[in-house]
Write a protein that holds these residues in place. Structure first.
Motif, PDB file in Angstrom:
ATOM      1  N   LEU A 177       1.783  -4.101  -3.032  1.00 46.11           N
ATOM      2  CA  LEU A 177       1.808  -5.536  -3.256  1.00 46.11           C
ATOM      3  C   LEU A 177       1.709  -5.897  -4.733  1.00 46.11           C
ATOM      4  N   LEU A 178       1.160  -5.012  -5.534  1.00 46.83           N
ATOM      5  CA  LEU A 178       0.895  -5.332  -6.933  1.00 46.83           C
ATOM      6  C   LEU A 178       2.173  -5.662  -7.705  1.00 46.83           C
ATOM      7  N   GLY A 179       3.285  -5.056  -7.319  1.00 49.68           N
ATOM      8  CA  GLY A 179       4.540  -5.316  -8.002  1.00 49.68           C
ATOM      9  C   GLY A 179       5.120  -6.685  -7.714  1.00 49.68           C
ATOM     10  N   ALA A 180       4.568  -7.384  -6.732  1.00 49.09           N
ATOM     11  CA  ALA A 180       5.057  -8.719  -6.389  1.00 49.09           C
ATOM     12  C   ALA A 180       4.144  -9.824  -6.895  1.00 49.09           C
ATOM     13  N   VAL A 181       3.122  -9.449  -7.669  1.00 56.36           N
ATOM     14  CA  VAL A 181       2.129 -10.419  -8.130  1.00 56.36           C
ATOM     15  C   VAL A 181       2.303 -10.681  -9.616  1.00 56.36           C
ATOM     16  N   TYR A 182       2.323 -11.958  -9.982  1.00 59.76           N
ATOM     17  CA  TYR A 182       2.380 -12.364 -11.387  1.00 59.76           C
ATOM     18  C   TYR A 182       1.008 -12.190 -12.038  1.00 59.76           C
ATOM     19  N   PRO A 183       0.940 -12.177 -13.394  1.00 52.51           N
ATOM     20  CA  PRO A 183      -0.355 -11.998 -14.064  1.00 52.51           C
ATOM     21  C   PRO A 183      -1.421 -13.015 -13.679  1.00 52.51           C
ATOM     22  N   ASP A 184      -1.008 -14.248 -13.328  1.00 46.91           N
ATOM     23  CA  ASP A 184      -1.992 -15.274 -12.969  1.00 46.91           C
ATOM     24  C   ASP A 184      -2.325 -15.277 -11.475  1.00 46.91           C
ATOM     25  N   GLY A 185      -1.846 -14.265 -10.751  1.00 48.08           N
ATOM     26  CA  GLY A 185      -2.141 -14.147  -9.329  1.00 48.08           C
ATOM     27  C   GLY A 185      -1.107 -14.758  -8.415  1.00 48.08           C
ATOM     28  N   GLY A 186      -0.139 -15.470  -8.980  1.00 44.43           N
ATOM     29  CA  GLY A 186       0.952 -16.000  -8.166  1.00 44.43           C
ATOM     30  C   GLY A 186       1.825 -14.885  -7.622  1.00 44.43           C
ATOM     31  N   VAL A 187       2.577 -15.187  -6.576  1.00 45.88           N
ATOM     32  CA  VAL A 187       3.384 -14.168  -5.892  1.00 45.88           C
ATOM     33  C   VAL A 187       4.868 -14.463  -6.066  1.00 45.88           C
ATOM     34  N   ASN A 188       5.635 -13.418  -6.357  1.00 47.87           N
ATOM     35  CA  ASN A 188       7.094 -13.520  -6.409  1.00 47.87           C
ATOM     36  C   ASN A 188       7.616 -13.488  -4.970  1.00 47.87           C
ATOM     37  N   PRO A 189       8.157 -14.597  -4.467  1.00 48.74           N
ATOM     38  CA  PRO A 189       8.511 -14.660  -3.042  1.00 48.74           C
ATOM     39  C   PRO A 189       9.611 -13.677  -2.651  1.00 48.74           C
ATOM     40  N   LEU A 190      10.569 -13.428  -3.543  1.00 52.36           N
ATOM     41  CA  LEU A 190      11.649 -12.501  -3.215  1.00 52.36           C
ATOM     42  C   LEU A 190      11.123 -11.069  -3.071  1.00 52.36           C
ATOM     43  N   ARG A 191      10.280 -10.670  -3.997  1.00 55.12           N
ATOM     44  CA  ARG A 191       9.709  -9.323  -3.921  1.00 55.12           C
ATOM     45  C   ARG A 191       8.800  -9.179  -2.708  1.00 55.12           C
ATOM     46  N   LEU A 192       8.042 -10.232  -2.416  1.00 56.03           N
ATOM     47  CA  LEU A 192       7.158 -10.173  -1.253  1.00 56.03           C
ATOM     48  C   LEU A 192       7.961 -10.066   0.035  1.00 56.03           C
ATOM     49  N   THR A 193       9.053 -10.819   0.134  1.00 58.18           N
ATOM     50  CA  THR A 193       9.907 -10.745   1.324  1.00 58.18           C
ATOM     51  C   THR A 193      10.475  -9.347   1.498  1.00 58.18           C
ATOM     52  N   ALA A 194      10.896  -8.739   0.399  1.00 55.45           N
ATOM     53  CA  ALA A 194      11.428  -7.382   0.457  1.00 55.45           C
ATOM     54  C   ALA A 194      10.374  -6.394   0.953  1.00 55.45           C
ATOM     55  N   LEU A 195       9.141  -6.550   0.488  1.00 55.01           N
ATOM     56  CA  LEU A 195       8.055  -5.668   0.919  1.00 55.01           C
ATOM     57  C   LEU A 195       7.773  -5.831   2.414  1.00 55.01           C
ATOM     58  N   LEU A 196       7.827  -7.082   2.892  1.00 53.79           N
ATOM     59  CA  LEU A 196       7.596  -7.330   4.315  1.00 53.79           C
ATOM     60  C   LEU A 196       8.712  -6.736   5.166  1.00 53.79           C
ATOM     61  N   LEU A 197       9.945  -6.873   4.693  1.00 52.82           N
ATOM     62  CA  LEU A 197      11.078  -6.331   5.440  1.00 52.82           C
ATOM     63  C   LEU A 197      11.024  -4.808   5.509  1.00 52.82           C
ATOM     64  N   LYS A 198      10.549  -4.177   4.429  1.00 56.84           N
ATOM     65  CA  LYS A 198      10.420  -2.718   4.399  1.00 56.84           C
ATOM     66  C   LYS A 198       9.150  -2.237   5.109  1.00 56.84           C
ATOM     67  N   ARG A 199       8.306  -3.201   5.492  1.00 57.71           N
ATOM     68  CA  ARG A 199       6.997  -2.919   6.096  1.00 57.71           C
ATOM     69  C   ARG A 199       6.085  -2.154   5.148  1.00 57.71           C
ATOM     70  N   SER A 200       6.327  -2.332   3.847  1.00 49.37           N
ATOM     71  CA  SER A 200       5.402  -1.790   2.850  1.00 49.37           C
ATOM     72  C   SER A 200       4.118  -2.607   2.819  1.00 49.37           C
ATOM     73  N   VAL A 201       4.242  -3.864   3.186  1.00 47.21           N
ATOM     74  CA  VAL A 201       3.098  -4.771   3.318  1.00 47.21           C
ATOM     75  C   VAL A 201       3.222  -5.462   4.672  1.00 47.21           C
ATOM     76  N   ARG A 202       2.121  -5.583   5.375  1.00 52.60           N
ATOM     77  CA  ARG A 202       2.141  -6.201   6.703  1.00 52.60           C
ATOM     78  C   ARG A 202       1.593  -7.622   6.650  1.00 52.60           C
ATOM     79  N   ILE A 203       2.107  -8.455   7.531  1.00 53.51           N
ATOM     80  CA  ILE A 203       1.672  -9.854   7.575  1.00 53.51           C
ATOM     81  C   ILE A 203       0.173  -9.936   7.847  1.00 53.51           C
ATOM     82  N   GLY A 204      -0.338  -9.068   8.720  1.00 54.41           N
ATOM     83  CA  GLY A 204      -1.771  -9.066   9.011  1.00 54.41           C
ATOM     84  C   GLY A 204      -2.607  -8.819   7.758  1.00 54.41           C
ATOM     85  N   THR A 205      -2.105  -7.965   6.873  1.00 53.61           N
ATOM     86  CA  THR A 205      -2.796  -7.690   5.607  1.00 53.61           C
ATOM     87  C   THR A 205      -2.840  -8.943   4.738  1.00 53.61           C
TER      88      THR A 205
END
Length: 232
Positions: A177-205
């Motif tokens: 998940l760290l690669g989808a987070v901006y320095p101020d803690g915001g999230v890059n939505p495109l990178r996060l979506t890619a992680l969810l699709l790959k199941r690298s990160v789970r919605i429950g998490t």
């Protein structure tokens, strides 16, 4: 009048201090006795923010935000007001100030003292947390407080840390998940979506992380409501 400077790494932490949209990486004058600097994550960013606040006349420093638990009894929303920073060397806290702040807090906040450990990187598994706890004896960990404490120690001005637990020992944000987070803690939505699709990160998490952040922010907001932006 002593001016207190608060350093926060994340926008979600800064919003507990002020409802205004806080600009990134610059000093904001909250009122006559308090300033805020939203630095971004990590020791280098936090140290630069603390130094910037000091150079502009700030005479007390606070590291304000969230922390990970190293003690298995701590849960999201518990508040750590540490006695000492562990960062290879021990860095002190102004205990009189810390105790004054603690005396102002409502009884529904669980407050823990003890040590706060420094980590150069986010801890993403339970083993790493337990190893750090064993090495330092600390009850919680973050990436910024020691850097702010070091600036305060060098300048000879008071310092405290105010850190609410966001994740317990047995749960940590996944490294992917760290690669989808901006320095101020915001999230890059495109990178996060890619992680969810790959199941690298789970919605429950993500849901569990969100719940932890809400609990931590509730506590941090109560601290400001009880003690003001100058933190006693």
């Amino acid at each position: 009048m002593r001016v207190t400077g608060l350093v926060t790494a994340l926008r979600a932490e800064a919003s507990c201090i002020s409802p205004a949209r806080i600009p990134f990486n610059q000093m904001v004058q909250l009122n006559d006795h308090a300033r805020l600097w939203l630095s971004g994550m990590g020791a280098q960013a936090a140290g630069a923010a603390a130094e910037g606040l000091y150079q502009q006349g700030t005479m007390a420093l606070v590291s304000f935000g969230v922390a990970g638990a190293l003690d298995s009894t701590l849960k999201p929303g518990d508040l750590v007001l540490p006695d000492v920073m562990h960062a290879g060397e021990q860095l002190s806290v102004d205990l009189a100030w810390r105790d004054r702040l603690q005396s102002l807090l409502p009884t529904d906040i669980t407050v823990v003292n003890g040590g706060l450990a420094d980590s150069a990187v986010p801890l993403t598994d339970e083993k790493a947390k337990r190893n750090l706890a064993q090495a330092t004896g600390a009850c919680a960990v973050d990436m910024e407080s020691a850097a702010v404490a070091h600036v305060a120690a060098t300048a000879g001005i008071p310092f405290i840390a105010v850190r609410a637990i966001i994740d317990p020992v047995h749960f940590s944000p996944p490294e992917a998940l760290l690669g989808a987070v901006y320095p101020d803690g915001g999230v890059n939505p495109l990178r996060l979506t890619a992680l969810l699709l790959k199941r690298s990160v789970r919605i429950g998490t993500l849901l569990q992380m969100g719940a932890g952040m809400r609990a931590a922010r509730k506590t941090l907001s109560k601290v400001i409501q009880s003690a003001g932006t100058g933190l006693a």
